[in-house]
Design a protein around this motif. Structure first.
Motif, PDB file in Angstrom:
ATOM      1  N   THR A 134      37.275  38.598  48.959  1.00 44.99           N
ATOM      2  CA  THR A 134      36.594  39.716  49.618  1.00 44.99           C
ATOM      3  C   THR A 134      36.577  40.958  48.724  1.00 44.99           C
ATOM      4  OG1 THR A 134      38.635  40.276  50.815  1.00 44.99           O
ATOM      5  CG2 THR A 134      37.063  38.872  51.940  1.00 44.99           C
ATOM      6  N   ASP A 135      37.657  41.190  47.973  1.00 41.05           N
ATOM      7  CA  ASP A 135      37.692  42.335  47.058  1.00 41.05           C
ATOM      8  C   ASP A 135      36.558  42.279  46.028  1.00 41.05           C
ATOM      9  OD1 ASP A 135      39.914  43.582  48.122  1.00 41.05           O
ATOM     10  OD2 ASP A 135      41.306  42.917  46.562  1.00 41.05           O
ATOM     11  N   LEU A 136      36.222  41.070  45.591  1.00 42.39           N
ATOM     12  CA  LEU A 136      35.297  40.911  44.462  1.00 42.39           C
ATOM     13  C   LEU A 136      33.904  40.422  44.875  1.00 42.39           C
ATOM     14  CD1 LEU A 136      37.847  39.317  41.950  1.00 42.39           C
ATOM     15  CD2 LEU A 136      37.099  41.703  42.062  1.00 42.39           C
ATOM     16  N   ARG A 137      33.651  40.380  46.179  1.00 41.90           N
ATOM     17  CA  ARG A 137      32.376  39.787  46.609  1.00 41.90           C
ATOM     18  C   ARG A 137      31.162  40.590  46.145  1.00 41.90           C
ATOM     19  NH1 ARG A 137      33.161  40.459  53.127  1.00 41.90           N
ATOM     20  NH2 ARG A 137      33.432  42.719  53.172  1.00 41.90           N
ATOM     21  N   ALA A 138      31.306  41.910  46.022  1.00 41.43           N
ATOM     22  CA  ALA A 138      30.166  42.719  45.571  1.00 41.43           C
ATOM     23  C   ALA A 138      29.761  42.333  44.150  1.00 41.43           C
ATOM     24  CB  ALA A 138      30.507  44.205  45.636  1.00 41.43           C
ATOM     25  N   ARG A 139      30.705  41.791  43.397  1.00 39.68           N
ATOM     26  CA  ARG A 139      30.406  41.365  42.023  1.00 39.68           C
ATOM     27  C   ARG A 139      30.101  39.862  41.950  1.00 39.68           C
ATOM     28  NH1 ARG A 139      34.743  43.226  37.833  1.00 39.68           N
ATOM     29  NH2 ARG A 139      33.155  42.224  36.530  1.00 39.68           N
ATOM     30  N   ARG A 140      30.069  39.209  43.089  1.00 35.47           N
ATOM     31  CA  ARG A 140      29.775  37.767  43.161  1.00 35.47           C
ATOM     32  C   ARG A 140      30.744  36.940  42.305  1.00 35.47           C
ATOM     33  NH1 ARG A 140      25.846  36.615  40.614  1.00 35.47           N
ATOM     34  NH2 ARG A 140      25.200  38.622  39.723  1.00 35.47           N
ATOM     35  N   ILE A 141      31.960  37.462  42.145  1.00 36.57           N
ATOM     36  CA  ILE A 141      32.988  36.706  41.423  1.00 36.57           C
ATOM     37  C   ILE A 141      33.659  35.769  42.417  1.00 36.57           C
ATOM     38  CG2 ILE A 141      35.201  36.855  40.221  1.00 36.57           C
ATOM     39  CD1 ILE A 141      34.232  39.504  39.010  1.00 36.57           C
ATOM     40  N   ARG A 142      33.611  34.490  42.117  1.00 40.44           N
ATOM     41  CA  ARG A 142      34.210  33.490  43.006  1.00 40.44           C
ATOM     42  C   ARG A 142      35.683  33.308  42.657  1.00 40.44           C
ATOM     43  NH1 ARG A 142      32.898  28.682  42.390  1.00 40.44           N
ATOM     44  NH2 ARG A 142      31.965  28.790  40.307  1.00 40.44           N
ATOM     45  N   VAL A 143      36.523  33.292  43.687  1.00 35.84           N
ATOM     46  CA  VAL A 143      37.961  33.097  43.494  1.00 35.84           C
ATOM     47  C   VAL A 143      38.396  31.903  44.337  1.00 35.84           C
ATOM     48  CG1 VAL A 143      40.246  34.142  43.571  1.00 35.84           C
ATOM     49  CG2 VAL A 143      38.223  35.604  43.270  1.00 35.84           C
ATOM     50  N   ASN A 144      38.971  30.913  43.689  1.00 37.65           N
ATOM     51  CA  ASN A 144      39.431  29.720  44.403  1.00 37.65           C
ATOM     52  C   ASN A 144      40.820  29.325  43.928  1.00 37.65           C
ATOM     53  OD1 ASN A 144      37.015  28.870  46.058  1.00 37.65           O
ATOM     54  ND2 ASN A 144      36.065  28.973  44.037  1.00 37.65           N
ATOM     55  N   ALA A 145      41.561  28.697  44.824  1.00 31.38           N
ATOM     56  CA  ALA A 145      42.898  28.190  44.492  1.00 31.38           C
ATOM     57  C   ALA A 145      42.846  26.677  44.384  1.00 31.38           C
ATOM     58  CB  ALA A 145      43.886  28.596  45.581  1.00 31.38           C
ATOM     59  N   ILE A 146      43.592  26.141  43.453  1.00 28.86           N
ATOM     60  CA  ILE A 146      43.723  24.686  43.343  1.00 28.86           C
ATOM     61  C   ILE A 146      45.170  24.320  43.670  1.00 28.86           C
ATOM     62  CG2 ILE A 146      44.179  24.641  40.833  1.00 28.86           C
ATOM     63  CD1 ILE A 146      42.087  22.110  41.107  1.00 28.86           C
ATOM     64  N   SER A 147      45.334  23.291  44.488  1.00 33.50           N
ATOM     65  CA  SER A 147      46.677  22.894  44.931  1.00 33.50           C
ATOM     66  C   SER A 147      46.938  21.433  44.594  1.00 33.50           C
ATOM     67  CB  SER A 147      46.831  23.134  46.438  1.00 33.50           C
ATOM     68  OG  SER A 147      47.037  24.495  46.697  1.00 33.50           O
ATOM     69  N   PRO A 148      47.590  21.199  43.459  1.00 29.08           N
ATOM     70  CA  PRO A 148      47.937  19.828  43.099  1.00 29.08           C
ATOM     71  C   PRO A 148      49.072  19.281  43.963  1.00 29.08           C
ATOM     72  CG  PRO A 148      47.972  21.297  41.184  1.00 29.08           C
ATOM     73  CD  PRO A 148      47.965  22.156  42.405  1.00 29.08           C
ATOM     74  N   GLY A 149      49.079  17.967  44.096  1.00 30.32           N
ATOM     75  CA  GLY A 149      50.257  17.264  44.565  1.00 30.32           C
ATOM     76  C   GLY A 149      51.132  16.949  43.366  1.00 30.32           C
ATOM     77  N   PRO A 150      51.999  15.942  43.481  1.00 31.31           N
ATOM     78  CA  PRO A 150      52.864  15.594  42.354  1.00 31.31           C
ATOM     79  C   PRO A 150      52.069  14.995  41.196  1.00 31.31           C
ATOM     80  CG  PRO A 150      53.173  14.037  44.160  1.00 31.31           C
ATOM     81  CD  PRO A 150      52.269  15.114  44.668  1.00 31.31           C
ATOM     82  N   ILE A 151      52.189  15.607  40.031  1.00 31.17           N
ATOM     83  CA  ILE A 151      51.395  15.228  38.861  1.00 31.17           C
ATOM     84  C   ILE A 151      52.341  14.830  37.733  1.00 31.17           C
ATOM     85  CG2 ILE A 151      49.631  15.999  37.213  1.00 31.17           C
ATOM     86  CD1 ILE A 151      48.662  15.926  40.155  1.00 31.17           C
TER      87      ILE A 151
END
Length: 252
Positions: A169-186
């Motif tokens: 939401t902080d960066l939506r005006a700049r259309r910067i996408r922010v995503n989290a990746i959650s691995p299991g045991p690797i």
């Protein structure tokens, strides 16, 4: 490695890019056409990773919990390339203690590297990011599971997942996408280091596999391919999500 050039011409940063998931992702980014900056705390590992990555990568030694090191990193990126299109804030550590054994040092080390490091990596990258850039932060299934002796580590990853929501939401005006990746045991060097002796590591991994519906550990490259998805235009309408790549471990 297949070569679809999903990141052709892009400039990317992978913190903690010398081993494990970070290195596998840097390899994928290069294969997809990106120029990649990697960081690591140990020069020997940094040099070995760069040997593997070839001419489309550059290494900057530093600790993400040290703000002066981060300032140096972004000064180098600005001088060499002038901008960044993709940030993968991957650097992190995992240490395990039961609640009664938790110390201030155990708490501070993990929050400094995992949370403070992620916050200021992303903040200091912002001036170099064009509108429409992609940020991926490294969370974990431990943020969703109550795994024994992992309270502080898990809390750092829950914080990172929360940051991804708010930054969306902080960066939506700049259309910067922010995503989290959650691995299991690797299957990574870090996983083996957590477990102690080779025999303890074998038992530790066998125990973990019992909780994975797919019946195996993941490979670092399986996470890397998911990060490429989040970094590329393939995920152009994806932001604020937590992408689980965990063999079903936190899902069922």
């Amino acid at each position: 490695m297949e070569n679809s050039q999903k990141l052709a011409g892009k400039v990317a940063l992978v913190t903690g890019g010398t081993t494990g998931i970070g290195l596998a992702t840097a390899q994928r980014f290069v294969a997809e056409g990106a120029y990649v900056f990697i960081t690591g705390r140990r020069q020997a590992e940094l040099d070995a990773a760069l040997q593997l990555l070839g001419p489309s990568a550059f290494g900057v030694r530093g600790d993400v919990s040290n703000l002066a090191d981060l300032d140096h990193l972004f000064a180098v990126i600005k001088e060499q390339k002038g901008h960044l299109d993709v940030v993968f804030a991957n650097a992190g550590i995992a240490e395990f203690l039961p609640l009664e054994a938790v110390t201030e040092a155990h708490y501070d080390k993990q929050f400094d590297i995992n949370v403070k490091g992620t916050v200021f990596t992303v903040q200091k990258a912002l001036p170099l990011l064009p509108d429409g850039a992609a940020i991926i932060v490294m969370a974990s299934i431990v943020a969703s599971k109550g795994t024994e002796s992992s309270s502080i580590y898990s809390a750092t990853k829950a914080a990172i997942r929360s940051l991804a929501r708010t930054w969306t939401t902080d960066l939506r005006a700049r259309r910067i996408r922010v995503n989290a990746i959650s691995p299991g045991p690797i299957e990574t060097p870090g996983l083996n280091n957590v477990a102690g002796t080779p025999e303890q590591a074998k038992q530790f991994k066998a125990q973990m596999v019992t909780g994975v519906p797919m019946g195996r550990l993941g490979e670092a490259d399986e996470i890397a391919k998911a990060v490429v998805f989040l970094a590329s235009d393939d995920s152009s309408y994806v932001t604020g999500v937590e992408l689980f790549v965990d063999g079903g471990m936190a899902q069922v």
